[in-house]
Design an enzyme around this catalytic site. Structure first.
Site, PDB file in Angstrom:
ATOM      1  N   GLY A 157       0.763  -1.245   0.000  1.00  0.00           N
ATOM      2  CA  GLY A 157       0.000   0.000   0.000  1.00  0.00           C
ATOM      3  C   GLY A 157       0.785   1.281   0.000  1.00  0.00           C
ATOM      4  O   GLY A 157       0.209   2.354  -0.203  1.00  0.00           O
ATOM      5  N   PRO A 194       4.722  -5.242  -0.621  1.00  0.00           N
ATOM      6  CA  PRO A 194       4.768  -4.036  -1.443  1.00  0.00           C
ATOM      7  C   PRO A 194       4.671  -4.354  -2.935  1.00  0.00           C
ATOM      8  O   PRO A 194       5.221  -5.358  -3.398  1.00  0.00           O
ATOM      9  CB  PRO A 194       6.149  -3.457  -1.126  1.00  0.00           C
ATOM     10  CG  PRO A 194       6.976  -4.674  -0.846  1.00  0.00           C
ATOM     11  CD  PRO A 194       6.062  -5.632  -0.138  1.00  0.00           C
ATOM     12  N   GLY A 195       3.975  -3.525  -3.668  1.00  0.00           N
ATOM     13  CA  GLY A 195       3.912  -3.683  -5.119  1.00  0.00           C
ATOM     14  C   GLY A 195       4.347  -2.383  -5.771  1.00  0.00           C
ATOM     15  O   GLY A 195       5.495  -2.216  -6.197  1.00  0.00           O
ATOM     16  N   ARG A 196       3.422  -1.428  -5.765  1.00  0.00           N
ATOM     17  CA  ARG A 196       3.621  -0.158  -6.461  1.00  0.00           C
ATOM     18  C   ARG A 196       4.921   0.547  -6.085  1.00  0.00           C
ATOM     19  O   ARG A 196       5.615   1.064  -6.954  1.00  0.00           O
ATOM     20  CB  ARG A 196       2.441   0.758  -6.123  1.00  0.00           C
ATOM     21  CG  ARG A 196       2.386   2.018  -6.945  1.00  0.00           C
ATOM     22  CD  ARG A 196       1.316   2.974  -6.410  1.00  0.00           C
ATOM     23  NE  ARG A 196       0.094   2.348  -6.040  1.00  0.00           N
ATOM     24  CZ  ARG A 196      -1.013   2.280  -6.816  1.00  0.00           C
ATOM     25  NH1 ARG A 196      -1.010   2.829  -7.997  1.00  0.00           N
ATOM     26  NH2 ARG A 196      -2.099   1.682  -6.361  1.00  0.00           N
ATOM     27  N   ARG A 223      -5.315   2.685 -16.128  1.00  0.00           N
ATOM     28  CA  ARG A 223      -5.428   3.510 -14.921  1.00  0.00           C
ATOM     29  C   ARG A 223      -6.047   4.898 -15.153  1.00  0.00           C
ATOM     30  O   ARG A 223      -6.887   5.329 -14.363  1.00  0.00           O
ATOM     31  CB  ARG A 223      -4.064   3.643 -14.222  1.00  0.00           C
ATOM     32  CG  ARG A 223      -3.451   2.289 -13.848  1.00  0.00           C
ATOM     33  CD  ARG A 223      -2.255   2.400 -12.917  1.00  0.00           C
ATOM     34  NE  ARG A 223      -2.649   2.778 -11.586  1.00  0.00           N
ATOM     35  CZ  ARG A 223      -2.539   3.979 -11.088  1.00  0.00           C
ATOM     36  NH1 ARG A 223      -1.965   4.951 -11.790  1.00  0.00           N
ATOM     37  NH2 ARG A 223      -2.959   4.252  -9.862  1.00  0.00           N
ATOM     38  N   CYS A 273     -12.571   2.616 -29.297  1.00  0.00           N
ATOM     39  CA  CYS A 273     -13.842   3.273 -29.607  1.00  0.00           C
ATOM     40  C   CYS A 273     -14.626   3.623 -28.353  1.00  0.00           C
ATOM     41  O   CYS A 273     -15.737   3.109 -28.132  1.00  0.00           O
ATOM     42  CB  CYS A 273     -14.666   2.371 -30.515  1.00  0.00           C
ATOM     43  SG  CYS A 273     -13.775   2.074 -32.025  1.00  0.00           S
ATOM     44  N   GLU A 274     -14.058   4.425 -27.504  1.00  0.00           N
ATOM     45  CA  GLU A 274     -14.746   4.897 -26.304  1.00  0.00           C
ATOM     46  C   GLU A 274     -14.206   6.273 -25.964  1.00  0.00           C
ATOM     47  O   GLU A 274     -12.995   6.501 -26.050  1.00  0.00           O
ATOM     48  CB  GLU A 274     -14.438   3.987 -25.104  1.00  0.00           C
ATOM     49  CG  GLU A 274     -14.933   2.589 -25.250  1.00  0.00           C
ATOM     50  CD  GLU A 274     -15.329   1.968 -23.916  1.00  0.00           C
ATOM     51  OE1 GLU A 274     -15.684   2.695 -22.980  1.00  0.00           O
ATOM     52  OE2 GLU A 274     -15.284   0.731 -23.853  1.00  0.00           O
TER      53      GLU A 274
HETATM   54  N1  LLP Z   1      -1.429  -6.979  -0.722  1.00  0.00           N
HETATM   55  C1  LLP Z   1      -2.740  -7.099  -1.006  1.00  0.00           C
HETATM   56  C2  LLP Z   1      -3.550  -8.079  -0.281  1.00  0.00           C
HETATM   57  C3  LLP Z   1      -3.305  -6.297  -2.000  1.00  0.00           C
HETATM   58  O1  LLP Z   1      -4.610  -6.402  -2.272  1.00  0.00           O
HETATM   59  C4  LLP Z   1      -2.488  -5.359  -2.700  1.00  0.00           C
HETATM   60  C5  LLP Z   1      -3.048  -4.517  -3.755  1.00  0.00           C
HETATM   61  C6  LLP Z   1      -1.130  -5.293  -2.374  1.00  0.00           C
HETATM   62  C7  LLP Z   1      -0.632  -6.118  -1.369  1.00  0.00           C
HETATM   63  C8  LLP Z   1      -0.169  -4.373  -3.072  1.00  0.00           C
HETATM   64  O2  LLP Z   1      -0.480  -3.041  -2.877  1.00  0.00           O
HETATM   65  P1  LLP Z   1       0.525  -1.894  -3.384  1.00  0.00           P
HETATM   66  O3  LLP Z   1       1.776  -1.976  -2.520  1.00  0.00           O
HETATM   67  O4  LLP Z   1       0.823  -2.110  -4.794  1.00  0.00           O
HETATM   68  O5  LLP Z   1      -0.235  -0.641  -3.132  1.00  0.00           O
HETATM   69  N2  LLP Z   1      -5.080  -1.400  -9.730  1.00  0.00           N
HETATM   70  C9  LLP Z   1      -4.917  -0.380  -8.717  1.00  0.00           C
HETATM   71  C10 LLP Z   1      -4.287  -0.912  -7.446  1.00  0.00           C
HETATM   72  C11 LLP Z   1      -5.015  -2.095  -6.838  1.00  0.00           C
HETATM   73  C12 LLP Z   1      -4.346  -2.634  -5.603  1.00  0.00           C
HETATM   74  C13 LLP Z   1      -4.939  -3.929  -5.192  1.00  0.00           C
HETATM   75  N3  LLP Z   1      -4.281  -4.562  -4.079  1.00  0.00           N
HETATM   76  C14 LLP Z   1      -4.126   0.778  -9.308  1.00  0.00           C
HETATM   77  O6  LLP Z   1      -3.769   0.711 -10.486  1.00  0.00           O
HETATM   78  O7  LLP Z   1      -3.893   1.755  -8.634  1.00  0.00           O
END
Ligand code: LLP
Length: 420
Positions: A238, A273-275, A310, A340-341
């Protein structure tokens, strides 16, 4: 910090000119910097001095080359489907560093995770608990379980990516969770090991994390009083990034705030962590097809909402930068795709570089939830993914072909033969 910089008005990814890659692979394409990926992973992972596992959120960027890179750095994976488990295993991620979240795991997915001996299932409902108990019983094993609790904390982010409020579908309300732990504790094929919690994505302030950790900590103490010991505390992901002018905390500040709150708990921390790791390590490169200046100014490019969802989905901001700065100044225009949107835009009503046909543009900060959310809408083959390492670039996913578009489709016999 990332490795997309200008030298003599040309955008480089590490030591490779982005325009040269475009020449070689055609457009559009996603481009990632290995140095940035490595740096971001390490900055995050090393910020935590407590015993911990950094389980990269596969959903944010799931190419096996990228997952493999993190596995080499000691990372694990946070997965949400059997498909992501398959990817993580193919990428060489240690199953003992894989945690499985998600509200709707199927029986087949539960069996797959059990068979592969993953570290933890983050269970999100009582019915899911019963399902995993039954599957583990058939296999004659104990399922390693955490429960995802919902702490009802406002993460102050986009409504679609908030996950830890009472109105969200995720987890078990924290005030009802003790009973669920007690039920699980009595189940023969369940090993209760942890508590997990993920409150949302793109958080730009540490306080919601601290607030939810505070609630989880109190809950762990209640569990302890009830005789249930917790080995793992999974805080989810997050942490936000800067897309425009946000000022999210640095990983070190985030880690410090968590460490402070963790005092007195002797759990191994799991982070997802992802983003924060991949967001600013990737861009989407696209070419200007046409411009239209009748009324409003439009720049029509060869990437659309199917390639980068996004902006359409969340009204998200991705900076638009010229791959080759030609000193033509900027103008207010919509950068739109061929779909086409009317919702097919990559940037709307913003100051962008003045463009001519054939110019290359980069949609910055597209490494997270860029390619992974792309689709074949309008029967557009998905783009290729390229990874730069120093002065070399590698295609880590080929551009799809038109044959890929109809793979698996079949005209049934009753419709007669196809005349080509
Ligand atoms: N753990 C769980 C259980 C999650 O559901 C998520 C993201 C993460 C970790 C990773 O979160 P991050 O560190 O990346 O914030 N498609 C959306 C974001 C959806 C996030 C869903 N869950 C966007 O493009 O902003």
């Amino acid at each position: 910090m990332n490795h997309f910089n200008y030298k003599n008005n040309r955008m480089f990814c590490e030591d490779v000119a982005v325009a040269e890659i475009a020449e070689a692979v055609n457009t559009p394409f996603y481009l990632y910097s290995n140095a940035t990926l490595t740096r971001h992973f390490q900055a995050f992972d090393q910020a935590f001095k407590l015993p911990h596992i950094t389980c990269f959120a596969t959903k944010s960027c799931s190419n096996i080359a990228i997952l493999h890179g993190f596995a080499e750095l000691g990372g694990g994976a946070d997965i949400v489907s059997g498909g992501e488990l398959f990817r993580a295993l193919k990428a060489g991620v240690d199953p003992r560093k894989i945690v499985y979240s998600g509200v709707g795991k199927t029986r087949e997915e539960l069996r797959y995770g059990l068979k592969e001996n993953i570290l933890l299932f983050n269970v999100e409902s009582v019915q899911e608990l019963r399902a995993i108990q039954e599957e583990a019983a058939v296999m004659g094993i104990k399922a390693p379980v955490s429960f995802r609790v919902n702490p009802d904390v406002d993460p102050r982010t986009h409504a679609y990516i908030s996950t830890g409020m009472a109105k969200n579908k995720f987890g078990i309300p924290i005030d009802q969770a003790l009973d669920v732990y007690q039920q699980a504790d009595k189940m023969v094929n369940i090993e209760v090991l942890g508590v997990s919690c993920h409150i949302g994505s793109q958080l730009t302030d540490v306080s919601p994390f601290v607030e939810s950790l505070g609630k989880v900590k109190q809950f762990i103490n209640r569990l302890k009083q009830a005789g249930i010991k917790i080995k793992y505390l999974d805080l989810g992901g997050g942490l936000g990034i800067c897309y425009q002018d946000e000022t999210p905390p640095e990983p070190a500040e985030y880690a410090k705030a968590i460490a402070r709150e963790m005092a007195g708990l002797s759990c191994t921390l799991i982070l997802e962590p992802g983003r924060v790791i991949v967001g600013n390590a990737g861009i989407l490169v696209t070419k200007v097809l046409y411009t239209k200046a009748g009324g409003k100014k439009f720049i029509i490019v060869d990437a659309g909402m199917n390639d980068l969802a996004r902006p359409s989905l969340y009204d998200a901001f991705h900076a638009v930068q010229a791959v080759e700065e030609r000193g033509r100044g900027t103008e207010v225009a919509d950068v739109v795709g061929p779909i086409c949107e009317s919702g097919d835009f990559l940037s709307r009503g913003r100051e962008v570089p003045c463009c001519e046909q054939g110019d290359l543009l980069a949609l910055m900060s597209s490494g997270a939830y860029g390619f992974t959310m792309s689709s074949n809408y309008n029967s557009r083959p998905r783009v290729c993914e390229v990874l730069v390492n120093g002065s070399e670039f590698y295609i880590i996913r080929q551009r799809e072909t038109r044959d890929d578009l109809i793979r698996g489709e079949k005209i049934p016999d009753f419709q007669g033969v196809v005349r080509e």
